[in-house]
Design a protein around this motif. Sequence first.
Motif, PDB file in Angstrom:
ATOM      1  N   UNK A  56       6.543  -6.246  -5.662  1.00 42.68           N
ATOM      2  CA  UNK A  56       6.886  -4.854  -5.980  1.00 42.68           C
ATOM      3  C   UNK A  56       6.480  -4.503  -7.410  1.00 42.68           C
ATOM      4  N   UNK A  57       6.726  -5.400  -8.337  1.00 44.97           N
ATOM      5  CA  UNK A  57       6.374  -5.137  -9.733  1.00 44.97           C
ATOM      6  C   UNK A  57       4.857  -5.013  -9.905  1.00 44.97           C
ATOM      7  N   UNK A  58       4.102  -5.915  -9.289  1.00 40.60           N
ATOM      8  CA  UNK A  58       2.638  -5.858  -9.376  1.00 40.60           C
ATOM      9  C   UNK A  58       2.133  -4.567  -8.736  1.00 40.60           C
ATOM     10  N   UNK A  59       2.667  -4.229  -7.581  1.00 44.33           N
ATOM     11  CA  UNK A  59       2.249  -3.005  -6.901  1.00 44.33           C
ATOM     12  C   UNK A  59       2.538  -1.768  -7.743  1.00 44.33           C
ATOM     13  N   UNK A  60       3.697  -1.728  -8.381  1.00 46.36           N
ATOM     14  CA  UNK A  60       4.045  -0.583  -9.227  1.00 46.36           C
ATOM     15  C   UNK A  60       3.082  -0.472 -10.403  1.00 46.36           C
ATOM     16  N   UNK A  74       0.833  -1.198   0.000  1.00 49.40           N
ATOM     17  CA  UNK A  74       0.000   0.000   0.000  1.00 49.40           C
ATOM     18  C   UNK A  74       0.871   1.253   0.000  1.00 49.40           C
ATOM     19  N   UNK A  75       2.158   1.082   0.201  1.00 49.15           N
ATOM     20  CA  UNK A  75       3.060   2.237   0.171  1.00 49.15           C
ATOM     21  C   UNK A  75       3.533   2.463  -1.264  1.00 49.15           C
TER      22      UNK A  75
END
Length: 118
Positions: free
Chosen positions: A101-105, A87-88
């Motif tokens: 991290x890639x999915x979140x980005x 969520x950050x």
Amino acid sequence: MLQNVPQWSDEEAVQAEMAEQGGQVLFCKFFKEHSSFAMLTKDCNGLYSIAFVLDCEISPKERKAAAQEVRRLLEERSKSWDIDLYTRPVPERMKYASLSLAVSALIQAFSNPEKIKG
């Protein structure tokens, strides 16, 4: 974001090129009705990359609908990968060390479709 990103025409072309390089395509969405796409790949070194374009010629309503569809598909896929989404804010990079991290980005990018230039 498009620096050093080949321009593919469909998922099959992406799959073939990644296989030649020893990598794999984990997520890919091409829109047939306009020149937009989103993808998440893993290279032969285990690093993850994202690439995306939203066609600037389509209406804001169509851009928002495309972004929402990509987000929904990614959220569904992330459940099958058993990863928690951050969520950050995730820093923009060419490569990510972890799938989450890639999915979140990618999801964060599609949270604000009006800022994506096609």
